[in-house]
Design a protein around this motif. Structure first.
Motif, PDB file in Angstrom:
ATOM      1  N   LYS A   1       0.837  -1.199   0.000  1.00 26.89           N
ATOM      2  CA  LYS A   1       0.000   0.000   0.000  1.00 26.89           C
ATOM      3  C   LYS A   1       0.874   1.252   0.000  1.00 26.89           C
ATOM      4  CE  LYS A   1      -4.476  -0.282   2.122  1.00 26.89           C
ATOM      5  NZ  LYS A   1      -5.288   0.332   3.161  1.00 26.89           N
TER       6      LYS A   1
ATOM      7  N   SER B   1     -10.605   1.825   2.171  1.00 26.79           N
ATOM      8  CA  SER B   1     -11.349   1.601   0.936  1.00 26.79           C
ATOM      9  C   SER B   1     -12.226   0.360   1.034  1.00 26.79           C
ATOM     10  CB  SER B   1     -10.362   1.434  -0.220  1.00 26.79           C
ATOM     11  OG  SER B   1      -9.423   0.423   0.088  1.00 26.79           O
TER      12      SER B   1
ATOM     13  N   ALA C   1     -12.966  -5.781   4.106  1.00 24.66           N
ATOM     14  CA  ALA C   1     -11.794  -6.582   4.493  1.00 24.66           C
ATOM     15  C   ALA C   1     -12.161  -7.675   5.500  1.00 24.66           C
ATOM     16  CB  ALA C   1     -10.717  -5.677   5.079  1.00 24.66           C
TER      17      ALA C   1
ATOM     18  N   PHE D   1      -5.097  -7.401  -6.482  1.00 24.85           N
ATOM     19  CA  PHE D   1      -5.347  -8.015  -5.176  1.00 24.85           C
ATOM     20  C   PHE D   1      -6.842  -7.894  -4.863  1.00 24.85           C
ATOM     21  CE2 PHE D   1      -6.201  -4.199  -2.677  1.00 24.85           C
ATOM     22  CZ  PHE D   1      -5.720  -3.226  -3.525  1.00 24.85           C
TER      23      PHE D   1
ATOM     24  N   TYR E   1     -10.585  -7.718  -4.445  1.00 21.19           N
ATOM     25  CA  TYR E   1     -11.733  -7.996  -5.306  1.00 21.19           C
ATOM     26  C   TYR E   1     -11.429  -7.747  -6.791  1.00 21.19           C
ATOM     27  CZ  TYR E   1     -14.249  -7.943  -0.849  1.00 21.19           C
ATOM     28  OH  TYR E   1     -14.670  -8.217   0.420  1.00 21.19           O
ATOM     29  N   ASP E   2     -10.183  -7.452  -7.132  1.00 20.17           N
ATOM     30  CA  ASP E   2      -9.826  -7.147  -8.524  1.00 20.17           C
ATOM     31  C   ASP E   2     -10.308  -8.204  -9.532  1.00 20.17           C
ATOM     32  OD1 ASP E   2      -8.731  -4.701  -8.035  1.00 20.17           O
ATOM     33  OD2 ASP E   2      -6.649  -5.379  -8.014  1.00 20.17           O
TER      34      ASP E   2
ATOM     35  N   LYS F   1      -5.146   0.320 -14.336  1.00 19.75           N
ATOM     36  CA  LYS F   1      -5.840   0.467 -13.048  1.00 19.75           C
ATOM     37  C   LYS F   1      -5.391   1.754 -12.345  1.00 19.75           C
ATOM     38  CE  LYS F   1      -6.776  -1.502  -8.549  1.00 19.75           C
ATOM     39  NZ  LYS F   1      -6.488  -2.468  -7.513  1.00 19.75           N
TER      40      LYS F   1
ATOM     41  N   HIS G   1     -10.188   4.114  -7.807  1.00 18.98           N
ATOM     42  CA  HIS G   1     -10.698   4.935  -6.716  1.00 18.98           C
ATOM     43  C   HIS G   1      -9.541   5.595  -5.943  1.00 18.98           C
ATOM     44  CE1 HIS G   1      -9.962   0.795  -5.886  1.00 18.98           C
ATOM     45  NE2 HIS G   1     -10.125   0.882  -4.576  1.00 18.98           N
ATOM     46  N   ARG G   2      -8.463   4.811  -5.707  1.00 19.32           N
ATOM     47  CA  ARG G   2      -7.329   5.390  -4.960  1.00 19.32           C
ATOM     48  C   ARG G   2      -6.615   6.457  -5.784  1.00 19.32           C
ATOM     49  NH1 ARG G   2      -7.216   1.003  -2.331  1.00 19.32           N
ATOM     50  NH2 ARG G   2      -6.389  -0.128  -4.106  1.00 19.32           N
TER      51      ARG G   2
HETATM   52  P1  IMP Z   1      -8.305  -1.578   3.095  1.00 15.30           P
HETATM   53  O1  IMP Z   1      -8.539  -0.203   2.550  1.00 15.30           O
HETATM   54  O2  IMP Z   1      -6.874  -2.010   2.901  1.00 15.30           O
HETATM   55  O3  IMP Z   1      -8.815  -1.748   4.502  1.00 15.30           O
HETATM   56  O4  IMP Z   1      -9.111  -2.592   2.146  1.00 15.30           O
HETATM   57  C1  IMP Z   1     -10.476  -2.870   2.326  1.00 15.30           C
HETATM   58  C2  IMP Z   1     -10.905  -4.060   1.517  1.00 15.30           C
HETATM   59  O5  IMP Z   1     -11.248  -3.647   0.194  1.00 15.30           O
HETATM   60  C3  IMP Z   1      -9.865  -5.176   1.355  1.00 15.30           C
HETATM   61  O6  IMP Z   1     -10.518  -6.415   1.388  1.00 15.30           O
HETATM   62  C4  IMP Z   1      -9.279  -4.917  -0.010  1.00 15.30           C
HETATM   63  O7  IMP Z   1      -8.842  -6.108  -0.611  1.00 15.30           O
HETATM   64  C5  IMP Z   1     -10.466  -4.324  -0.757  1.00 15.30           C
HETATM   65  N1  IMP Z   1      -9.997  -3.369  -1.766  1.00 15.30           N
HETATM   66  C6  IMP Z   1      -9.703  -2.065  -1.572  1.00 15.30           C
HETATM   67  N2  IMP Z   1      -9.219  -1.516  -2.698  1.00 15.30           N
HETATM   68  C7  IMP Z   1      -9.200  -2.517  -3.618  1.00 15.30           C
HETATM   69  C8  IMP Z   1      -8.777  -2.571  -4.970  1.00 15.30           C
HETATM   70  O8  IMP Z   1      -8.269  -1.615  -5.573  1.00 15.30           O
HETATM   71  N3  IMP Z   1      -8.907  -3.764  -5.570  1.00 15.30           N
HETATM   72  C9  IMP Z   1      -9.407  -4.858  -4.953  1.00 15.30           C
HETATM   73  N4  IMP Z   1      -9.806  -4.871  -3.697  1.00 15.30           N
HETATM   74  C10 IMP Z   1      -9.704  -3.701  -3.018  1.00 15.30           C
END
Ligand code: IMP
Length: 199
Positions: free
Chosen positions: A15, A74, A90, A152, A154-155, A175, A180-181
């Motif tokens: 990250k 996210s 998550a 990674f 849900y991709d 991507k 979103h990020r």
């Molecule tokens: P966190 O922001 O690291 O807490 O992620 C929250 C959850 O959303 C985790 O299960 C991540 O795998 C999923 N997630 C967040 N951003 C993405 C993404 O860009 N691709 C796939 N899964 C995501």
């Protein structure tokens, strides 16, 4: 503007690397949390929104280290599931594989596959008594089956709007231009541009 040192409030190096890349044009030197302190900072993600969780993490690290801190949070929101799993993304199952199955099973036979990824970034600037918050949304849909090996989470089941492939099938470069990020980080970069002084 000279570069400000900001700690990234996470122990996740992937990250951290991604955020360094996304903020490469901002006047900041992002430091990896565990390289700044040996203190094991634990922050529970119990908020009701991504922004609340991101702010909670950034505030905790900023307070303990007495320096600016940045954090993100996210998740994926599926329209037909009343925007679940959302902030619980998550935690709905033990690992990515099971989390993907959770979504696919819930959508079994459901026509509306609309979904979106949402990310929030919080920057806490203690000397300026300021908090900056940005949010990015990437719209798309959940595929019928999982596809692709990149990325990674849900991709493998998320197809962004305007594309036929899942995030896990698309190149990381694609991507990183629409995620979103990326959108949340871009908004933060724009805020840096409009600021003359940073602590
Ligand atoms: P966190 O922001 O690291 O807490 O992620 C929250 C959850 O959303 C985790 O299960 C991540 O795998 C999923 N997630 C967040 N951003 C993405 C993404 O860009 N691709 C796939 N899964 C995501």
């Amino acid at each position: 503007m000279s570069k400000s040192r900001i700690v990234f409030a996470s122990k996740n190096r992937d990250k951290y690397r991604e955020m360094v890349f996304l903020l490469r044009e901002a006047p900041v030197e992002l430091l990896f949390g565990p390289e700044v302190t040996k203190v094991d900072i634990q922050v529970q993600e119990t908020g009701n929104s991504y922004s609340e969780n991101a702010l909670h993490k950034a505030s905790a690290w900023s307070e303990i280290l007495n320096m600016p801190a940045l954090a993100d949070d996210s998740g994926i929101e599926v329209t037909a599931l009343c925007n679940e799993p959302g902030v619980h993304s998550a935690r709905i199952a033990e690992d990515d594989e099971l989390r993907i199955l959770w979504v696919l099973n819930k959508l079994n036979g459901v026509e509306n596959r609309e979904a979106r990824f949402v990310a929030s970034i919080a920057l806490v600037l203690p000397k300026m008594s300021q908090v900056w918050l940005t949010v990015g949304i990437c719209y798309g849909k959940v595929s019928q089956v999982k596809k692709g090996d990149n990325g990674f989470g849900y991709d493998p089941i998320f197809v962004p709007k305007g594309y036929e492939k899942t995030f896990a099938e698309l190149e990381a470069e694609v991507k990183n231009r629409i995620s979103h990020r990326y959108i949340a980080a871009k908004a933060l970069c724009d805020m840096f541009k409009s600021q003359n002084v940073l602590e």
